[in-house]
Design an enzyme around this catalytic site. Structure first.
Site, PDB file in Angstrom:
ATOM      1  N   GLY A 127       1.044  -1.300  -0.032  1.00  0.00           N
ATOM      2  CA  GLY A 127       0.116  -0.042  -0.011  1.00  0.00           C
ATOM      3  C   GLY A 127       0.837   1.373   0.009  1.00  0.00           C
ATOM      4  O   GLY A 127       1.686   1.547   0.871  1.00  0.00           O
ATOM      5  N   LEU A 128       0.437   2.207  -1.031  1.00  0.00           N
ATOM      6  CA  LEU A 128       1.314   3.280  -1.042  1.00  0.00           C
ATOM      7  C   LEU A 128       0.375   4.551  -1.288  1.00  0.00           C
ATOM      8  O   LEU A 128       0.486   5.475  -2.041  1.00  0.00           O
ATOM      9  CB  LEU A 128       2.232   2.972  -2.236  1.00  0.00           C
ATOM     10  CG  LEU A 128       3.515   4.126  -2.292  1.00  0.00           C
ATOM     11  CD1 LEU A 128       4.312   4.075  -1.163  1.00  0.00           C
ATOM     12  CD2 LEU A 128       4.354   4.043  -3.457  1.00  0.00           C
ATOM     13  N   GLY A 129      -0.483   4.500  -0.233  1.00  0.00           N
ATOM     14  CA  GLY A 129      -1.154   5.935  -0.272  1.00  0.00           C
ATOM     15  C   GLY A 129      -0.597   6.802   0.745  1.00  0.00           C
ATOM     16  O   GLY A 129       0.619   6.828   0.532  1.00  0.00           O
ATOM     17  N   THR A 130      -1.448   7.517   1.546  1.00  0.00           N
ATOM     18  CA  THR A 130      -0.762   8.642   2.196  1.00  0.00           C
ATOM     19  C   THR A 130       0.308   8.273   3.338  1.00  0.00           C
ATOM     20  O   THR A 130       1.570   8.550   3.239  1.00  0.00           O
ATOM     21  CB  THR A 130      -1.865   9.382   3.021  1.00  0.00           C
ATOM     22  OG1 THR A 130      -2.911   9.681   2.346  1.00  0.00           O
ATOM     23  CG2 THR A 130      -1.507  10.893   3.796  1.00  0.00           C
ATOM     24  N   GLY A 147       1.781   5.237   3.463  1.00  0.00           N
ATOM     25  CA  GLY A 147       3.064   4.655   2.847  1.00  0.00           C
ATOM     26  C   GLY A 147       3.719   5.505   2.115  1.00  0.00           C
ATOM     27  O   GLY A 147       5.120   5.427   2.164  1.00  0.00           O
ATOM     28  N   SER A 148       3.420   6.611   1.327  1.00  0.00           N
ATOM     29  CA  SER A 148       4.280   7.466   0.795  1.00  0.00           C
ATOM     30  C   SER A 148       4.988   8.414   1.984  1.00  0.00           C
ATOM     31  O   SER A 148       6.305   8.450   1.585  1.00  0.00           O
ATOM     32  CB  SER A 148       3.498   8.560   0.232  1.00  0.00           C
ATOM     33  OG  SER A 148       2.736   8.006  -0.839  1.00  0.00           O
ATOM     34  N   GLU A 196       2.106   0.075  16.566  1.00  0.00           N
ATOM     35  CA  GLU A 196       2.034   1.346  17.101  1.00  0.00           C
ATOM     36  C   GLU A 196       1.298   2.518  16.519  1.00  0.00           C
ATOM     37  O   GLU A 196       0.535   3.306  16.992  1.00  0.00           O
ATOM     38  CB  GLU A 196       3.577   1.928  17.374  1.00  0.00           C
ATOM     39  CG  GLU A 196       3.888   3.307  18.124  1.00  0.00           C
ATOM     40  CD  GLU A 196       3.382   3.143  19.712  1.00  0.00           C
ATOM     41  OE1 GLU A 196       4.141   2.410  20.257  1.00  0.00           O
ATOM     42  OE2 GLU A 196       2.413   3.785  19.886  1.00  0.00           O
ATOM     43  N   ASP A 213     -14.477   4.636  14.752  1.00  0.00           N
ATOM     44  CA  ASP A 213     -13.052   5.020  14.601  1.00  0.00           C
ATOM     45  C   ASP A 213     -12.337   4.772  16.165  1.00  0.00           C
ATOM     46  O   ASP A 213     -11.395   4.117  16.232  1.00  0.00           O
ATOM     47  CB  ASP A 213     -12.577   6.085  13.662  1.00  0.00           C
ATOM     48  CG  ASP A 213     -11.067   6.284  13.800  1.00  0.00           C
ATOM     49  OD1 ASP A 213     -10.382   5.755  12.817  1.00  0.00           O
ATOM     50  OD2 ASP A 213     -10.448   7.215  14.536  1.00  0.00           O
ATOM     51  N   LYS A 230     -10.031   1.940  18.173  1.00  0.00           N
ATOM     52  CA  LYS A 230      -8.664   2.294  18.888  1.00  0.00           C
ATOM     53  C   LYS A 230      -8.808   2.159  20.186  1.00  0.00           C
ATOM     54  O   LYS A 230      -7.940   1.448  20.979  1.00  0.00           O
ATOM     55  CB  LYS A 230      -8.319   3.731  18.426  1.00  0.00           C
ATOM     56  CG  LYS A 230      -7.910   3.942  17.274  1.00  0.00           C
ATOM     57  CD  LYS A 230      -7.996   5.744  17.047  1.00  0.00           C
ATOM     58  CE  LYS A 230      -7.436   5.944  15.355  1.00  0.00           C
ATOM     59  NZ  LYS A 230      -7.919   7.349  15.106  1.00  0.00           N
TER      60      LYS A 230
END
Lengths: 423, 423
Positions: free
Chosen positions: A8-11, A13-14, A126, A198, A202
């Site tokens: 995954g290279l979304g926010t 990941g980038s 984490e 959400d 958590k």
């Protein structure tokens, strides 16, 4: 040289790719080893990817999961599937896994930690709670000498931003939500944030660690902030409170109480001053007392900070002893109806003699004592009654409100909000 | 079964013994092993010791340091010697060491960590800074992906209690100090707290970790709070600031700036709201942004919480990879005269025309711009001038003040306090 595979290279990941490149030298010095991204799984091969060379992109998960040179898999796809399947596969082939996936961990954490233990590899998460704020590792290690009595957290930046805008700018819920979407703090479908789910995920992760018993998101009593009205925020302020969406876990003798709900917190409570998109977690241990962890609970680079710290730790503790699932107890989750709290109530009633006495009578019959009662904003023959109760079981309050709702002099029960954090 | 030897049974030592007994079951479950205190070194054998059986008390350090059954030595004597010698001896005989000794670690941390590395054992010191607040381990692990730009901390509870009393109760410094002594928050000789040297030691430890370069307490520019006057606290409030004793470390391109001094912090700065004996540390990383750690920075059980967490970690990571000294850089410490800041100044002058113009002239000649100037409290022919400068090198300010001091119209330069944390 340690080789990573990233799914995954979304926010986030980038951000991880950028951070590994940006702080390469510092990380290598601290670790005594170089970290290299070998392959990244993406959906769209044609998209331009900064910080990642073209040959490293793949749309075949096997290129990562079956590559024996890759010792650490970093899962940043989000969502339950196929992330869960890939994590299982990575662990089963003896790879360490680092993930930011709160959905997978809150629902399947125990199974995955047990699998990691069987394979003798690390599973770190984490970044799944509190973005860049160190909280999982401090709870598992630094507070390990404590029995945790209570945790209270502001775990969702979107709702905290909205409530802060309402409080400080006197905006309506709708306007504040639009503002949050414009600023990129809320998604176009903000349901999971607004409705509290959400934060519930958590809280399930944090409570499982804090109380050493497995808590899943569906066990968390959850209220969202969509019912919070600007009027309540302003009355709360008059009474010396701030309204926050609080995720709370409390240890009772053989039960655990877990809930996410808007709450009135005293202005000087440590969480009351946490504003905007910031998150904070207050942990109360039987030795340490109260400690608080505060920072950016989301965002590209803060979240990447936590992910890369996990990667560093996975490298450091490759051959050492590892901490696996610590849910060695099996505590019941408290029936939310039996959970006690003080409550703030707002009702719209006919402005006639005897109404207040009828209402307080119904309260009394249900063993509810009132600590404060105000009559507000009388107009057009109706009046607003604001009350704060002493501590009562939620069930008793619901019974009283059912009776009160049936009175023809009562037009509306406008708001029911918990009052917590008096000190 | 893990056997411990404890050196010193004062407040923290007794807390550790109590905590190990109180949370025995929880700790054993988390660790999968039992922890037992085998021997405790004390000065006075005749004193009654709760939580410790009589046969476990000794006044001979060899009973601990030379006992091969004891794998972890917990040093809680405080002071430089003989603690340093005992720690060296314990490490050299292959024992893990846990200590709360900020003096030993701030002065000899590098030597001891290198010795631990040579012997392949752990040296942990979480309790040496911030009492029960997790900070050393989060910095070494959870923030390891970041270059740390800045740390700011309230690291001394005694001085923070005194400043809080002055601010909230309008007490003089002397009265607030007496109150702190009465409450047990200040020692009968409070010099190390008041003069800032306790905070300087803690800052030396944190800065060494944050900036990966060795910083010793004598390199920290240190001002105490004994010169802080109630008048300044009240003027600061009028200007929207709180006065706090702040320990600050800043990374410059190839230098590190380290100082402990009273500072004016904007009311909404995260450290400004930290009151009483609480401590907090704000860490700024180049990925995570700002994170803050907050809690009780001293006291029996909070400190014991950190010590016992270190013991647990020493057991867990006995055979694993360890993190040793991370001071791989050799950065210079900035000359305090070249360090820049905004300053709050209070002067007593003759109430005559032209005085202010002379003073601001001297400022201008030293390239100091003033952002705010007030004339206050004029009486008996004298006036008080309160000024806030823009950012200037400390050296320039000192030169200007030397000139101003020489003017016969200037009776006194009453206060010079840094202004930090505008946001």
């Amino acid at each position: 040289m340690i080789q990573l595979g990233i799914l995954g290279l979304g926010t986030v990941g980038s951000g991880v790719a950028e951070l590994i490149q940006k702080n390469q030298e510092t990380i290598a010095k601290r670790l005594g080893k170089n970290i290299e991204i070998k392959k990244v799984l993406v959906r769209d091969l044609r998209k331009k990817r900064p910080f990642i060379a073209e040959g490293k992109i793949t749309d075949n998960p096997g290129d990562i999961l079956e590559d024996s040179d890759i010792s650490i898999v970093v899962e940043l796809m989000g969502g339950e599937e196929p992330a869960l399947t890939y994590i299982r596969q990575a662990l089963a082939s003896g790879k360490h896994v680092v993930t930011a996936n709160k959905e997978v961990i809150s629902k399947h954490g125990k199974e995955l930690l047990d699998l990691a233990q069987k394979e003798g590899v690390n599973l770190f998460f984490e970044a799944s709670v509190g973005g860049g704020i160190p909280i999982i590792r401090p709870m598992k290690q630094c507070l390990a000498a404590n029995e945790i009595i209570k945790i209270m957290g502001i775990l969702n930046g979107t709702t905290n931003y909205i409530l802060t805008q309402m409080t400080e700018k006197n905006k309506s819920f709708g306007d504040a939500l639009l503002e949050a979407q414009k600023e990129g703090y809320a998604e176009s479908d903000p349901t999971a944030d607004i409705k509290g789910s959400d934060a519930a995920r958590k809280l399930a992760i944090l409570s499982s660690i804090a109380f050493n018993t497995r808590i899943t998101p569906d066990q968390v009593y959850t209220e969202g902030i969509d019912s919070v009205n600007l009027v309540d925020i302003n009355y709360a302020r008059e009474l010396g409170y701030r309204v926050k969406l609080v995720a709370m876990g409390k240890r009772h003798s053989d039960e655990v109480e877990v809930l996410v709900a808007p709450m009135l917190l005293r202005e000087r409570h440590p969480l009351a001053g946490v504003s905007g998109v910031f998150n904070a977690i207050l942990v109360e241990g039987n030795a340490v007392g109260r400690v608080m962890f505060y920072g950016q609970g989301a965002g590209k680079m803060p979240t990447a900070s936590a992910v890369v710290a996990d990667i560093i730790d996975a490298v450091r503790s490759k051959n050492g002893n590892k901490i696996y699932c610590t849910c060695y107890d099996e505590l019941n989750v408290m029936n939310p109806g039996l959970s006690t709290a003080r409550f703030y109530l707002r009702l719209r009633v006919m402005d006639k003699p005897g109404v207040l006495s009828k209402i307080s009578g119904a309260m009394g019959e249900n063993q509810i004592s009132l600590s404060q009662v105000f009559q507000k904003n009388t107009q057009n023959g109706t009046a607003e009654i604001v009350m704060v109760t002493y501590e009562v079981p939620f069930e008793n309050l619901q019974n009283a409100l059912d009776e009160i709702k049936a009175y023809r002099q009562v037009e509306e029960i406008s708001s029911v909000i918990r009052v917590e954090g008096e000190s």
